[in-house]
Design an enzyme around this catalytic site. Sequence first.
Site, PDB file in Angstrom:
ATOM      1  N   ARG A 163       0.838  -1.194   0.000  1.00 23.30           N
ATOM      2  CA  ARG A 163       0.000   0.000   0.000  1.00 23.30           C
ATOM      3  C   ARG A 163       0.874   1.245   0.000  1.00 23.30           C
ATOM      4  O   ARG A 163       1.710   1.427   0.863  1.00 23.30           O
ATOM      5  CB  ARG A 163      -0.904  -0.003   1.247  1.00 23.30           C
ATOM      6  CG  ARG A 163      -1.906   1.134   1.251  1.00 23.30           C
ATOM      7  CD  ARG A 163      -2.933   0.962   2.348  1.00 23.30           C
ATOM      8  NE  ARG A 163      -2.373   1.119   3.679  1.00 23.30           N
ATOM      9  CZ  ARG A 163      -3.105   1.251   4.775  1.00 23.30           C
ATOM     10  NH1 ARG A 163      -4.414   1.194   4.698  1.00 23.30           N
ATOM     11  NH2 ARG A 163      -2.531   1.401   5.952  1.00 23.30           N
TER      12      ARG A 163
ATOM     13  N   THR B 266      -0.999   7.581  -1.093  1.00 21.51           N
ATOM     14  CA  THR B 266      -2.289   7.505  -1.783  1.00 21.51           C
ATOM     15  C   THR B 266      -3.203   6.425  -1.209  1.00 21.51           C
ATOM     16  O   THR B 266      -4.401   6.404  -1.508  1.00 21.51           O
ATOM     17  CB  THR B 266      -2.078   7.186  -3.267  1.00 21.51           C
ATOM     18  OG1 THR B 266      -1.498   5.866  -3.387  1.00 21.51           O
ATOM     19  CG2 THR B 266      -1.131   8.190  -3.916  1.00 21.51           C
TER      20      THR B 266
ATOM     21  N   ASP C  88      -0.718  -3.452  13.122  1.00 24.88           N
ATOM     22  CA  ASP C  88      -0.314  -3.993  11.820  1.00 24.88           C
ATOM     23  C   ASP C  88      -0.100  -5.498  11.954  1.00 24.88           C
ATOM     24  O   ASP C  88       0.814  -5.947  12.634  1.00 24.88           O
ATOM     25  CB  ASP C  88       0.975  -3.306  11.346  1.00 24.88           C
ATOM     26  CG  ASP C  88       1.362  -3.737   9.941  1.00 24.88           C
ATOM     27  OD1 ASP C  88       1.694  -4.926   9.746  1.00 24.88           O
ATOM     28  OD2 ASP C  88       1.333  -2.901   9.030  1.00 24.88           O
TER      29      ASP C  88
ATOM     30  N   ASP D 188       3.449  -6.807  10.920  1.00 29.23           N
ATOM     31  CA  ASP D 188       4.480  -6.474  11.891  1.00 29.23           C
ATOM     32  C   ASP D 188       4.381  -7.329  13.141  1.00 29.23           C
ATOM     33  O   ASP D 188       5.380  -7.819  13.672  1.00 29.23           O
ATOM     34  CB  ASP D 188       4.389  -4.994  12.288  1.00 29.23           C
ATOM     35  CG  ASP D 188       4.958  -4.073  11.207  1.00 29.23           C
ATOM     36  OD1 ASP D 188       5.717  -4.572  10.359  1.00 29.23           O
ATOM     37  OD2 ASP D 188       4.658  -2.871  11.228  1.00 29.23           O
TER      38      ASP D 188
END
Length: 210
Positions: free
Chosen positions: A105, A109, A201, A204
């Site tokens: 990602r 944006t 996340d 992670d």
Amino acid sequence: MSDHLTVVTHPLVQHKLTLMRKRDTPTALFRQLLREISQLLAYEITRELELTTETVDTPLQPMDAPVLAGKKLALISILRAGNGLLDGVLELIPSARVGFVGLYRDEETLQPVQYYFKVPEALDDRLVIAVDPMLATGNSSAAAIDLLKKAGATNIRFLCLLAAPEGVARMKEAHPDVPIVTAALDECLNEKGYIVPGLGDAGDRMFGTK
């Protein structure tokens, strides 16, 4: 709950998800819980697999017994976090064919950028289950499904651990024919595109990276 979205409310799923949400849950336990919860979610998403019969000999007599019909199903991991779900589902369905879609990602944006794509052959003859722990904006997931459809897939389901309403709406708009199975529909996305309250996340926390 709708035909497009199934939230698995099984007590074991919910309990394990709560442990995963905790900030202080260590990496090894997080990974183990993800593998366990993915098996429980896989049980739900494969509930309506087609069956046929074959004749087998039990110790007492022959019988016509149910077996899965058609080609081996395809599991598609949306890298990298999808691999955590993939491992658990593969333990349940070890004969499945496996593919990978690499998307990251763009943090500016929030749009997906493709960097890898390798999937099994004859997707048009297989049930295809795409796995990714987090359905956040839905942009990456929708892009991955686009790629799978271009590769021939017509019977696709999406398996995730957590979903945000924004991601579910995006997927329904882009791919109304793809049912979603998840453990929880959370409140919303924050300004960075993370699911809230979420669990941080997933990649992670699974791999111990920051």
